[in-house]
Each structure stands twice: as structure tokens, then as C-alpha cells.
Design a protein around this motif. Structure first.
Motif, PDB file in Angstrom:
ATOM      1  N   ALA A  61      30.248  22.616  19.940  1.00 39.41           N
ATOM      2  CA  ALA A  61      30.318  23.748  20.865  1.00 39.41           C
ATOM      3  C   ALA A  61      29.225  24.768  20.558  1.00 39.41           C
ATOM      4  N   ASP A  62      28.957  24.994  19.276  1.00 38.13           N
ATOM      5  CA  ASP A  62      27.899  25.927  18.886  1.00 38.13           C
ATOM      6  C   ASP A  62      26.545  25.437  19.383  1.00 38.13           C
ATOM      7  N   ARG A  63      26.298  24.161  19.239  1.00 39.11           N
ATOM      8  CA  ARG A  63      25.020  23.603  19.710  1.00 39.11           C
ATOM      9  C   ARG A  63      24.900  23.731  21.222  1.00 39.11           C
ATOM     10  N   ALA A  64      26.000  23.534  21.932  1.00 40.67           N
ATOM     11  CA  ALA A  64      25.982  23.688  23.392  1.00 40.67           C
ATOM     12  C   ALA A  64      25.656  25.120  23.764  1.00 40.67           C
ATOM     13  N   GLU A  65      26.288  26.071  23.072  1.00 43.34           N
ATOM     14  CA  GLU A  65      26.042  27.486  23.363  1.00 43.34           C
ATOM     15  C   GLU A  65      24.599  27.880  23.060  1.00 43.34           C
ATOM     16  N   ARG A  66      23.987  27.206  22.109  1.00 38.70           N
ATOM     17  CA  ARG A  66      22.592  27.487  21.755  1.00 38.70           C
ATOM     18  C   ARG A  66      21.610  26.722  22.648  1.00 38.70           C
ATOM     19  N   GLY A  67      22.140  25.865  23.516  1.00 36.33           N
ATOM     20  CA  GLY A  67      21.276  25.107  24.413  1.00 36.33           C
ATOM     21  C   GLY A  67      20.572  23.945  23.736  1.00 36.33           C
ATOM     22  N   GLU A  68      21.162  23.440  22.655  1.00 36.66           N
ATOM     23  CA  GLU A  68      20.586  22.302  21.938  1.00 36.66           C
ATOM     24  C   GLU A  68      21.113  21.003  22.538  1.00 36.66           C
ATOM     25  N   PRO A  69      20.238  20.042  22.806  1.00 35.14           N
ATOM     26  CA  PRO A  69      20.695  18.757  23.350  1.00 35.14           C
ATOM     27  C   PRO A  69      21.580  18.020  22.351  1.00 35.14           C
ATOM     28  N   ASP A  70      22.495  17.187  22.888  1.00 32.94           N
ATOM     29  CA  ASP A  70      23.336  16.380  22.006  1.00 32.94           C
ATOM     30  C   ASP A  70      22.556  15.145  21.556  1.00 32.94           C
ATOM     31  N   SER A  71      23.217  14.226  20.885  1.00 37.71           N
ATOM     32  CA  SER A  71      22.542  13.052  20.334  1.00 37.71           C
ATOM     33  C   SER A  71      21.935  12.152  21.412  1.00 37.71           C
ATOM     34  N   SER A  72      22.438  12.256  22.641  1.00 32.51           N
ATOM     35  CA  SER A  72      21.882  11.449  23.738  1.00 32.51           C
ATOM     36  C   SER A  72      20.716  12.154  24.417  1.00 32.51           C
ATOM     37  N   GLY A  73      20.421  13.385  23.988  1.00 31.75           N
ATOM     38  CA  GLY A  73      19.329  14.143  24.574  1.00 31.75           C
ATOM     39  C   GLY A  73      19.736  15.000  25.757  1.00 31.75           C
ATOM     40  N   LEU A  74      21.030  14.949  26.110  1.00 29.76           N
ATOM     41  CA  LEU A  74      21.529  15.744  27.230  1.00 29.76           C
ATOM     42  C   LEU A  74      21.992  17.107  26.749  1.00 29.76           C
ATOM     43  N   LEU A  75      21.900  18.084  27.632  1.00 29.73           N
ATOM     44  CA  LEU A  75      22.415  19.409  27.309  1.00 29.73           C
ATOM     45  C   LEU A  75      23.898  19.457  27.656  1.00 29.73           C
ATOM     46  N   PRO A  76      24.765  19.676  26.670  1.00 28.83           N
ATOM     47  CA  PRO A  76      26.197  19.764  26.962  1.00 28.83           C
ATOM     48  C   PRO A  76      26.520  21.074  27.677  1.00 28.83           C
ATOM     49  N   LEU A  77      27.680  21.105  28.320  1.00 28.12           N
ATOM     50  CA  LEU A  77      28.121  22.311  29.011  1.00 28.12           C
ATOM     51  C   LEU A  77      28.496  23.394  28.008  1.00 28.12           C
TER      52      LEU A  77
END
Length: 100
Positions: A61-77
Motif C-alpha cells: 500500500a505504501d508503494r502504491a501511495e508513492r506511485g511505485e510500480p509493482d513487480s509486474s511494472g503496473l501502478l497499483p491503485l
């Protein structure tokens, strides 16, 4: 360091509509330990004596809030986007159930 001390006294909080036994401060500190130390989520969870899924969700969730892509390279919500999506889905279901 055997055990991290992050003020482990649980407090009521709300995360995704369900009570959390961990305070927001505890969650933030746990995420910061992962970010700052380079330790894995599993290592931090073991230090905190909690299931590794729990801080894993916080880090995600922290990575999503920071706008960091997940392991698949997609930006989580972000949390705000998830809340809006939930609201829209409920509204859509309500509208579908209304007679024409």
C-alpha cells in the motif's frame, strides 16, 4: 537486534473497512524499517513477531501511495482510487437493481 520495538500496543484503527489491531504509527514504522534497512518483509515481520502477510500488505500500500510500480511494472491503485472504485461499483449495482 532480536525484536524490534515499535510501540506494539495495538490500537483500534480502520483499514479497508475493518478494524485493525495495529495503530497507524506502528504500521508506518514497520514500513519505514523495510524501506530504510533493506530487510525483507519476512525479516521485519519475524522481528515484530507478526505474520509476514500483514507488513507485506502495508509495504504494498505504501508503494502504491508513492506511485511505485509493482513487480509486474503496473501502478497499483492508491487507497483513494480503491475507495472511489468501491463507491462506483456500489452505485452501479444500485442503479442496475432499480426498475427502468
Amino acid at each position: 537486534m532480536d525484536t524490534l520495538s515499535l510501540g506494539t500496543s495495538p490500537e483500534e484503527g480502520v483499514l479497508m473497512g475493518r478494524p485493525s489491531k495495529y495503530s497507524p504509527e506502528f504500521r508506518e514504522k514497520a514500513v519505514e524499517v523495510v524501506r530504510a534497512t533493506g530487510k525483507t518483509v519476512a525479516e521485519v515481520a519475524r522481528d515484530l513477531q507478526i505474520n509476514d502477510t500483514t507488513p507485506g500488505n502495508w509495504v504494498k500500500a505504501d508503494r502504491a501511495e508513492r506511485g511505485e510500480p509493482d513487480s509486474s511494472g503496473l501502478l497499483p491503485l492508491t487507497a483513494e482510487e480503491r475507495a472511489e472504485l468501491t463507491r462506483l461499483c456500489r452505485e452501479n449495482a444500485r442503479l442496475k437493481s432499480e426498475p427502468d
